[in-house]
Design an enzyme around this catalytic site. Structure first.
Site, PDB file in Angstrom:
ATOM      1  N   ASP A  65      44.106  30.133  48.553  1.00  0.00           N
ATOM      2  CA  ASP A  65      44.861  31.276  49.081  1.00  0.00           C
ATOM      3  C   ASP A  65      45.545  30.909  50.390  1.00  0.00           C
ATOM      4  O   ASP A  65      46.386  31.646  50.880  1.00  0.00           O
ATOM      5  CB  ASP A  65      43.906  32.452  49.343  1.00  0.00           C
ATOM      6  CG  ASP A  65      43.579  33.196  48.058  1.00  0.00           C
ATOM      7  OD1 ASP A  65      44.280  32.968  47.056  1.00  0.00           O
ATOM      8  OD2 ASP A  65      42.624  33.995  48.058  1.00  0.00           O
ATOM      9  N   ASP A 110      42.537  35.231  37.399  1.00  0.00           N
ATOM     10  CA  ASP A 110      41.800  35.182  38.669  1.00  0.00           C
ATOM     11  C   ASP A 110      40.313  35.470  38.452  1.00  0.00           C
ATOM     12  O   ASP A 110      39.903  35.947  37.391  1.00  0.00           O
ATOM     13  CB  ASP A 110      42.416  36.218  39.621  1.00  0.00           C
ATOM     14  CG  ASP A 110      42.281  35.816  41.075  1.00  0.00           C
ATOM     15  OD1 ASP A 110      41.419  34.989  41.399  1.00  0.00           O
ATOM     16  OD2 ASP A 110      43.033  36.366  41.908  1.00  0.00           O
TER      17      ASP A 110
HETATM   18  C1  GLA Z   1      42.814  36.310  44.852  1.00  0.00           C
HETATM   19  C2  GLA Z   1      43.894  35.299  44.577  1.00  0.00           C
HETATM   20  C3  GLA Z   1      45.163  35.696  45.273  1.00  0.00           C
HETATM   21  C4  GLA Z   1      45.592  37.055  44.797  1.00  0.00           C
HETATM   22  C5  GLA Z   1      44.477  38.064  45.026  1.00  0.00           C
HETATM   23  C6  GLA Z   1      44.804  39.395  44.396  1.00  0.00           C
HETATM   24  O1  GLA Z   1      42.416  36.273  46.166  1.00  0.00           O
HETATM   25  O2  GLA Z   1      43.481  34.020  44.966  1.00  0.00           O
HETATM   26  O3  GLA Z   1      46.177  34.751  45.038  1.00  0.00           O
HETATM   27  O4  GLA Z   1      45.928  36.993  43.437  1.00  0.00           O
HETATM   28  O5  GLA Z   1      43.247  37.607  44.482  1.00  0.00           O
HETATM   29  O6  GLA Z   1      43.806  40.317  44.577  1.00  0.00           O
END
Ligand code: GLA
Length: 729
Positions: free
Chosen positions: A543, A473
């Site tokens: 997301d 990430d």
């Molecule tokens: C980002 C990712 C999510 C999740 C969060 C965790 O927003 O896109 O899928 O992994 O971080 O903090």
């Protein structure tokens, strides 16, 4: 193939369905003569003649605004947007590069450290290297044109070399710059924001300059580094389309300038925002590559070109060509609040529904109970996972599942052991405030010791624990971009060096852990680009798993990126970001149109929902080869009639999957049949469960409308269905 005509001084790059041509004019400059379908002889004669007439008598007074140019310079009487800008020792920025030499090479040169599409022997690839020189300074520019003739892909790259005796500052250096003749051009781009990535956007190009770019240090949610220029408005099967996909994950820029003459100038490459590269004598700077594709017949064909190229030549490593496991991720199920038993409970239920991998997301390390600490401390949190990671992974493997883990390698929390020890390891400028975003700072990936630390600590976790998958990430933009480890004259290099550092770490981890499947992520789909895909063969596309938004996101993503590269999960309803409800079937069919995953605590779902989910998962296992390795065709856009349709066909055209998403009950034109694509017109297709059979010809030209989508029959908002087609005789 690539040919050079020494009399005309014209280079012809000929692929199966398109041709591009460059030429050297008598005064030594370079022209981009043509790009498009194979021209009829009289057409070619027309523009080569025009080129000759315009360039024969080029004098210092010739108005170069009227001349087709390639990688145009700055400071003379072509006042259009230049492809590069170099500041010389005396402060002047005027250079003039002329043809020096060229070479037609078999294959494609290596450019270590930057994403680079691969070449296989059957590709019969050739590369034209054109070298230009600015005589007074001794600077040289190499322009590379790599042609994949049977894939209709032209890969461009540029490089500048200081063969002079004085250092210069490179203020701008694009990958490509070219001119297209006057037409009614439209620009198709994929803009958006967090949770709304890659929205299809189309605009006519009128006089003036459009800049598409990212200034965030990542390719960004805001604008994807893929765009298309069309002649007039194109549709799925009509109109000439020119595609540009940059293989880069940092600040990038596309400039489209319509000049008063009607000519269109296009530059694409690194952004010049805050950029400066100090080029000492003997040094070389290389730009990222850009994949240029052309379609004489609309978007469908250009998507086919990109999809197969990205799948087969951009993605690398063991997983590139392998079916991807169906995963469950605990993020929206638990956020930071979980214990060993919770993860195991979710995994157990998931195993019963047919899921193949459990992914443990954010919060397993340091003391991370919310997003304000511990990034950089990649040590398990024994409060949450008292048995440790290896034991958890083993228990999950004992359930028959693979095990995956989340990391955000490039970040550091001010509240972390790492920050206590190395407060200078983040990007910063001395005596300036370090601005946090999501309570975190960005590690200085330009520094080898930072990359070594990450390689060792992440490597240790992957070594000690049986980890089959890593979600990588990256959750904020770069600000206060500075690295005290670099000298003052190199501070303008930090953003690009950061990106190179990320690539280097990815490459090292890939080499050390060739069996691990890496999935890219940046706050969802904030770094969905070919640069990441050449290290990590799939990316979490957003997301946002909301039924409606996700439909638009997957629709936009599909123009360049194949389904195999997109992670897509079934979330809960109402959606946790938008609070909108949508039926499970709708959410499932959307996620099943890419790499299927689940992201919810399904142990809390009703028995009925779990059973329904198990049904989709088992169906996905049957159709997975077709979704992940078949050809994808968009049939209807979400914007037109509240109905979206797309389909997948097998390479032999014997099997197909038709997905229809009706977002509101149909009205008026919404009830017209759906016309299919990619079928064999002569074959007879049975539509499973419908008791109907039609020829490919009929399905493609007259279309077909399933009963459940006819007026008055669609029962709910968000009604989706999947039909399987099988060719008989
Ligand atoms: C980002 C990712 C999510 C999740 C969060 C965790 O927003 O896109 O899928 O992994 O971080 O903090």
């Amino acid at each position: 193939m690539i040919h050079f005509d020494p009399d005309q001084k014209i280079f012809r790059l000929i692929s199966d369905r398109s041709v591009s041509m460059m030429a050297v004019h008598p005064a030594g400059g370079l022209g981009f003569l043509y790009w498009g379908k194979t021209p009829a002889p009289e057409v070619e004669q027309g523009f080569t003649q025009e080129w000759e007439e315009k360039t024969r008598d080029i004098t210092p007074n010739t108005d170069l605004n009227m001349v087709r140019r390639d990688f145009a310079d700055f400071g003379h009487n072509d006042l259009r947007t230049p492809a590069y800008l170099v500041e010389l020792k005396d402060g002047s920025r005027i250079t003039e590069f002329h043809y020096l030499s060229h070479e037609i090479l078999p294959g494609k040169p290596d450019f270590p450290g930057l994403p680079s599409s691969q070449v296989l022997s059957e590709d019969q690839v050739q590369t034209l290297r054109l070298t230009l020189i600015d005589q007074p300074t001794g600077l040289e520019i190499d322009l590379f044109y790599t042609l994949y003739p049977h894939r209709d892909m032209l890969v461009r790259r540029s490089r500048i070399r200081n063969k002079g005796t004085q250092a210069v500052k490179v203020l701008k250096f694009a990958t490509l710059g070219l001119d297209l003749p006057p037409e009614d051009y439209h620009l198709v781009s994929f803009g958006g924001a967090w949770a709304r990535e890659r929205m299809f956007q189309e605009r006519p190009l009128l006089q003036g300059t459009v800049r598409l770019e990212s200034r965030r240090g990542i390719s960004s949610h805001e604008m994807n580094p893929f765009a298309m220029v069309t002649k007039g408005r194109a549709s799925e099967d009509q109109g000439e389309v020119f595609g540009f996909a940059l293989a880069y994950s940092g600040n990038w820029l596309l400039e489209a300038e319509v000049h008063q003459t009607g000519w269109l100038r296009l530059n694409m490459g690194l952004s010049d925002f805050g950029f400066q590269w100090f080029l000492a004598p003997g040094e070389t700077f290389t730009a990222p590559e850009c994949l240029m594709a052309y379609s004489p017949s609309g978007f469908d064909a250009i998507s086919q070109t990109y999809h197969s190229f990205v799948r087969d030549r951009v993605c690398r490593g063991k997983w590139a060509q392998k079916p991807r496991p169906i995963l469950i991720n605990n993020w929206e199920a638990t956020y930071f609040d979980f214990k060993h038993e919770d993860i195991l409970r979710i995994a157990k239920t998931a195993a019963q529904t047919g899921v193949e991998m459990m992914v443990l997301d954010d919060g397993w390390f340091g003391k991370r109970d919310k997003d304000d600490s511990s990034l950089g401390d990649w040590f398990v949190d024994l409060r949450k996972l008292p048995k440790g990671l290896p034991a958890l992974s083993k228990e999950i493997h004992d359930l028959g599942l693979k095990f995956g883990l989340w990391f955000e390698p490039e970040m550091i929390s001010p509240r972390s052991r790492l920050y206590e020890k190395h407060p200078d390891w983040c990007l910063h400028v001395n005596d300036r405030e370090r601005k946090t975003a999501r309570n975190q700072l960005v590690l200085d990936m330009t520094r080898p010791e930072v990359r070594d630390y990450l390689f060792d600590t992440i490597g240790r976790v992957l070594e000690e624990t049986q980890v089959d998958y890593v979600k990588w990430d990256m959750n904020r933009s770069l600000t206060e971009v500075g690295s005290p480890s670099l000298p003052p004259e190199r501070q303008g290099e930090v953003t690009h060096r950061y990106c190179l550092g990320v690539y280097e770490l990815m490459e090292r981890l890939n080499k050390r852990f060739p069996n691990v499947l890496f999935e890219g992520c940046a706050g969802g789909g904030g770094r969905f680009d070919l640069g990441i895909l050449s290290y990590q063969p799939q990316i979490w596309s957003s997301d946002n798993m909301d039924g409606w938004d996700r439909l638009l996101i997957q629709y936009g993503t599909s123009f360049c990126y194949p389904a195999l590269t997109q992670g897509s999960h079934i979330g809960s309803s109402p959606n946790q970001i938008t609070r909108r409800e949508s039926p499970l079937k709708w959410r499932a069919l959307l996620a099943m149109s890419a790499n299927l995953g689940v992201e919810a605590d399904i142990s809390k779902w009703s028995e009925g929902d779990r059973k329904e989910l198990a049904g989709y998962i088992s169906l996905y296992k049957e159709i997975r080869p077709l979704v992940q390795f078949g050809d994808f065709h968009r049939l209807e856009a979400p914007y037109d009639f509240a109905r979206t349709a797309w389909m997948f066909t097998s390479r032999d055209q014997k099997e197909a999957l038709l997905f229809i998403f009706q977002s509101t009950p149909p009205q008026g034109p919404g009830v017209k049949p759906v016309c299919l694509r990619g079928l064999d017109p002569a074959l007879l297709y049975q539509i499973k469960g419908e008791g109907a059979a039609f020829t490919g010809e009929h399905l493609m030209s007259d279309g077909w409308l399933p009963k459940e989508f006819q007026t008055g029959r669609v029962p709910t908002l968000f009604h989706a269905a999947l039909y399987r087609l099988q060719a008989g005789n």
